[in-house]
Motif scaffolding. Structure first.
Motif, PDB file in Angstrom:
ATOM      1  N   TYR A  58       8.410  -1.929 -11.502  1.00  0.00           N
ATOM      2  CA  TYR A  58       7.869  -2.982 -10.641  1.00  0.00           C
ATOM      3  C   TYR A  58       7.632  -2.417  -9.246  1.00  0.00           C
ATOM      4  O   TYR A  58       8.474  -1.694  -8.708  1.00  0.00           O
ATOM      5  CB  TYR A  58       8.855  -4.149 -10.576  1.00  0.00           C
ATOM      6  N   TRP A  59       6.452  -2.712  -8.677  1.00  0.00           N
ATOM      7  CA  TRP A  59       6.181  -2.374  -7.286  1.00  0.00           C
ATOM      8  C   TRP A  59       5.305  -3.459  -6.683  1.00  0.00           C
ATOM      9  O   TRP A  59       4.763  -4.319  -7.403  1.00  0.00           O
ATOM     10  CB  TRP A  59       5.529  -0.992  -7.167  1.00  0.00           C
ATOM     11  N   GLU A  60       5.190  -3.443  -5.375  1.00  0.00           N
ATOM     12  CA  GLU A  60       4.440  -4.486  -4.674  1.00  0.00           C
ATOM     13  C   GLU A  60       3.427  -3.870  -3.714  1.00  0.00           C
ATOM     14  O   GLU A  60       3.640  -2.757  -3.200  1.00  0.00           O
ATOM     15  CB  GLU A  60       5.389  -5.407  -3.893  1.00  0.00           C
ATOM     16  N   VAL A  61       2.349  -4.630  -3.477  1.00  0.00           N
ATOM     17  CA  VAL A  61       1.271  -4.171  -2.610  1.00  0.00           C
ATOM     18  C   VAL A  61       0.938  -5.290  -1.628  1.00  0.00           C
ATOM     19  O   VAL A  61       0.753  -6.444  -2.036  1.00  0.00           O
ATOM     20  CB  VAL A  61       0.007  -3.793  -3.414  1.00  0.00           C
ATOM     21  N   ARG A  62       0.869  -4.954  -0.359  1.00  0.00           N
ATOM     22  CA  ARG A  62       0.472  -5.928   0.664  1.00  0.00           C
ATOM     23  C   ARG A  62      -0.823  -5.454   1.315  1.00  0.00           C
ATOM     24  O   ARG A  62      -0.932  -4.320   1.777  1.00  0.00           O
ATOM     25  CB  ARG A  62       1.561  -6.065   1.728  1.00  0.00           C
ATOM     26  N   ALA A  63      -1.816  -6.347   1.345  1.00  0.00           N
ATOM     27  CA  ALA A  63      -3.116  -6.017   1.924  1.00  0.00           C
ATOM     28  C   ALA A  63      -3.211  -6.568   3.337  1.00  0.00           C
ATOM     29  O   ALA A  63      -2.687  -7.645   3.647  1.00  0.00           O
ATOM     30  CB  ALA A  63      -4.240  -6.602   1.068  1.00  0.00           C
ATOM     31  N   GLU A  64      -3.892  -5.803   4.216  1.00  0.00           N
ATOM     32  CA  GLU A  64      -4.145  -6.301   5.559  1.00  0.00           C
ATOM     33  C   GLU A  64      -5.231  -7.380   5.507  1.00  0.00           C
ATOM     34  O   GLU A  64      -6.020  -7.451   4.559  1.00  0.00           O
ATOM     35  CB  GLU A  64      -4.596  -5.155   6.464  1.00  0.00           C
ATOM     36  N   LYS A  65      -5.231  -8.219   6.525  1.00  0.00           N
ATOM     37  CA  LYS A  65      -6.135  -9.369   6.522  1.00  0.00           C
ATOM     38  C   LYS A  65      -7.613  -8.963   6.548  1.00  0.00           C
ATOM     39  O   LYS A  65      -8.472  -9.732   6.125  1.00  0.00           O
ATOM     40  CB  LYS A  65      -5.821 -10.278   7.704  1.00  0.00           C
ATOM     41  N   ASP A  66      -7.923  -7.771   7.065  1.00  0.00           N
ATOM     42  CA  ASP A  66      -9.322  -7.380   7.182  1.00  0.00           C
ATOM     43  C   ASP A  66      -9.843  -6.634   5.958  1.00  0.00           C
ATOM     44  O   ASP A  66     -10.933  -6.068   5.986  1.00  0.00           O
ATOM     45  CB  ASP A  66      -9.529  -6.521   8.429  1.00  0.00           C
ATOM     46  N   CYS A  67      -9.059  -6.612   4.865  1.00  0.00           N
ATOM     47  CA  CYS A  67      -9.522  -5.947   3.648  1.00  0.00           C
ATOM     48  C   CYS A  67     -10.700  -6.718   3.053  1.00  0.00           C
ATOM     49  O   CYS A  67     -10.598  -7.931   2.801  1.00  0.00           O
ATOM     50  CB  CYS A  67      -8.394  -5.866   2.626  1.00  0.00           C
ATOM     51  N   LYS A  68     -11.793  -6.022   2.804  1.00  0.00           N
ATOM     52  CA  LYS A  68     -12.972  -6.658   2.218  1.00  0.00           C
ATOM     53  C   LYS A  68     -12.943  -6.609   0.701  1.00  0.00           C
ATOM     54  O   LYS A  68     -13.406  -7.524   0.022  1.00  0.00           O
ATOM     55  CB  LYS A  68     -14.246  -5.974   2.731  1.00  0.00           C
ATOM     56  N   SER A  69     -12.419  -5.521   0.158  1.00  0.00           N
ATOM     57  CA  SER A  69     -12.391  -5.372  -1.292  1.00  0.00           C
ATOM     58  C   SER A  69     -11.304  -4.378  -1.652  1.00  0.00           C
ATOM     59  O   SER A  69     -11.212  -3.303  -1.047  1.00  0.00           O
ATOM     60  CB  SER A  69     -13.752  -4.866  -1.796  1.00  0.00           C
ATOM     61  N   TYR A  70     -10.472  -4.728  -2.621  1.00  0.00           N
ATOM     62  CA  TYR A  70      -9.430  -3.800  -3.051  1.00  0.00           C
ATOM     63  C   TYR A  70      -8.994  -4.126  -4.469  1.00  0.00           C
ATOM     64  O   TYR A  70      -9.169  -5.250  -4.961  1.00  0.00           O
ATOM     65  CB  TYR A  70      -8.236  -3.805  -2.103  1.00  0.00           C
TER      66      TYR A  70
END
Length: 494
Positions: free
Chosen positions: A352-364
């Motif tokens: 198990y792992w986790e990913v946090r995206a920044e608010k300005d991410c357009k596509s990931y």
């Protein structure tokens, strides 16, 4: 001659070292004697304070009780004095009447005698002496205000120096390892009301069983724990096990440590592999950021024109991890495959792992892939990669991708995504890492080692590894196993 000189020099050196050791030991003994004297003086001072405090309490209690006795004495005396005053007044009136009656007996005139006798009779009938109570209103007993300190005396006589607390017992069955937290529970072998607090010590290790003396990390300490349970949070499980021990403390002394226990904390730990990531990605350990000038920057650093520029060089990239040395020859992802992979593969177990995206991410995209992902390939567009894809353009969309097929998910996009993979069970699930709500599950049979994979265009991603599988995820997986495989229809598309 030279040999004897060398022998003598060794003897002199050994003797000098021994003398130094003895000098140091003598200094230590003198220091210990001094500390004993200081600590004994401190102990006597604390003893005086304790007994002075006890004397103060006893003096206060004595004054309060004496005041109660005096108040009771005053109340009783006042009641008896009031009664005494009434009796004296009645007696005086009665004596006057008796004297008058005696004088009336000497009257010779019958008419006068009858008149006097009638008056005396009326006065006798109304006399207070015949209405007054001749019983004391209060008793002279004060025994109800006596005290008996027999029990307290026995208690005081039983007062001894504080005993050393017994070693706590860690309840291994009640200990819990979940997410990146460890909850430790313990109990005392017998009730001890003098326990003030507990101390918990822990350290990471790669060895199962009892702690080892050599080649181990130092103990980390948590002090002044009032309860018999404590949760260590925010941990990174970068080792297989955790040694834990607890000791109880009273006001004066700490007891022996509990028997140490070893809790398994094995988790999947990886970093991002900068050696093969797209040149437009800036990679730093567990963080990846879109860098539109990355590719050009790399070329300029290699060219001569870079020497004449005064601008800053392109972002530094982390050195290759030892774990990724086997894939150091992989080509960089290129074209529109803005991809970076983890530097560690797995081919068994639950991770198990986790990913946090920044608010300005357009596509990931977040997912897993076999090692054969080509340098032009994108996650989810091959039959050997699976992912969740998020697009933040005119509207935000969430979709599951595999084998170049897309399934739109009608769910809100979380700010953190949890990835759970049961390699042996053929499950790959994505969760809202905050609420642990299930987003999507792929079901398949994994035939090759898997690598975590990430794609990003604009913005940045932060990856958290070394996490245990959360208990909520385990519960959802059990219920998910009972659902129809139609929820994962994307896996059936070759």
């Amino acid at each position: 001659m030279d040999g004897q000189r060398e022998t003598l020099e060794r003897i002199v050196s050994t003797l000098a070292n021994k003398n130094d050791e003895i000098h140091n030991f003598i200094d230590m003994l003198n220091h210990t004697i001094k500390n004993i004297q200081i600590n004994s003086t401190n102990a006597i001072s604390e003893l005086d304070e304790e007994f002075d405090g006890l004397y103060s309490i006893l003096d206060e209690m004595k004054g309060s009780m004496a005041n109660t006795i005096q108040q009771e004495e005053a109340r009783k005396i006042q009641a008896l004095q009031d009664q005494l005053s009434q009796c004296s007044s009645a007696l005086e009136s009665s004596e006057e009447l008796l004297e008058l009656a005696a004088e009336s007996l000497d009257i010779k005139d019958p008419v006068e005698f009858l008149k006097a006798a009638r008056q005396i009779k009326d006065r006798v009938t109304m006399a207070s002496a015949f209405r007054i109570s001749l019983k004391p209103k209060v008793s002279d007993s004060m025994t109800h205000l006596m005290v008996d300190f027999t029990l307290e005396r026995h208690m005081l006589q039983a007062v001894k120096f504080l005993p050393v607390p017994k070693a706590p017992e860690i309840d291994l069955a009640a200990c819990l390892v979940a997410d990146n937290c460890i909850t430790v529970s313990w109990r005392m072998p017998e009730e001890d009301s003098r326990i003030d607090h507990f101390i918990l010590e822990y350290r990471k290790t790669n060895f199962d069983g009892l702690p080892r003396v050599k080649d181990e990390q130092r103990w980390d300490l948590i002090d002044y724990i009032k309860a018999t349970e404590y949760t260590l949070s925010g941990l990174k499980f970068d080792t297989k096990y955790m040694n834990i021990r607890v000791q109880a403390c009273n006001k004066a002394v700490a007891g022996e440590y509990s028997d140490p226990v070893t809790l398994e904390t094995k988790a999947f730990v990886f970093s991002l592999d900068s050696t093969s990531s797209h040149l437009n990605l800036k990679v730093e350990d567990n963080y990846v950021e879109w860098d539109p000038t990355g590719g050009k920057g790399q070329e300029k650093i290699k060219g001569k024109e870079n020497k004449s520029r005064s601008g800053a060089p392109s972002p530094k990239r982390t050195s290759i991890s030892p774990r990724s040395s086997a894939r150091s020859s992989r080509d960089h992802f290129t074209g529109e495959s803005y991809t970076v992979l983890g530097d560690t593969a797995f081919e068994s177990g639950q991770h198990y792992w986790e990913v946090r995206a920044e608010k300005d991410c357009k596509s990931y995209s977040v997912g897993v892939t076999y090692k054969n992902l080509g340098k032009f390939d994108q996650l989810g567009k091959t039959n050997s990669s699976w992912c969740i894809h998020i697009t933040n353009w005119l509207q935000t969309t969430l979709s599951a991708k595999h084998n170049n097929r897309t399934k739109t998910l009608d769910l809100p996009v979380p700010d953190r995504i949890g990835v759970y993979c049961d390699f042996d069970g053929g499950l790959l699930s994505f969760y809202n890492a905050n609420s642990k709500e299930l987003l999507h599950t792929f079901r398949t049979k994994f035939t090759q080692p898997l690598l975590p994979g990430f794609m990003i265009w604009c913005g940045g991603l932060t990856v958290s590894t070394g996490l245990q599988v959360p208990s909520a995820v385990k519960t959802l997986q059990k219920s998910e196993n009972g659902l129809n495989t139609s929820t994962s229809s994307l896996n059936n598309i070759a």
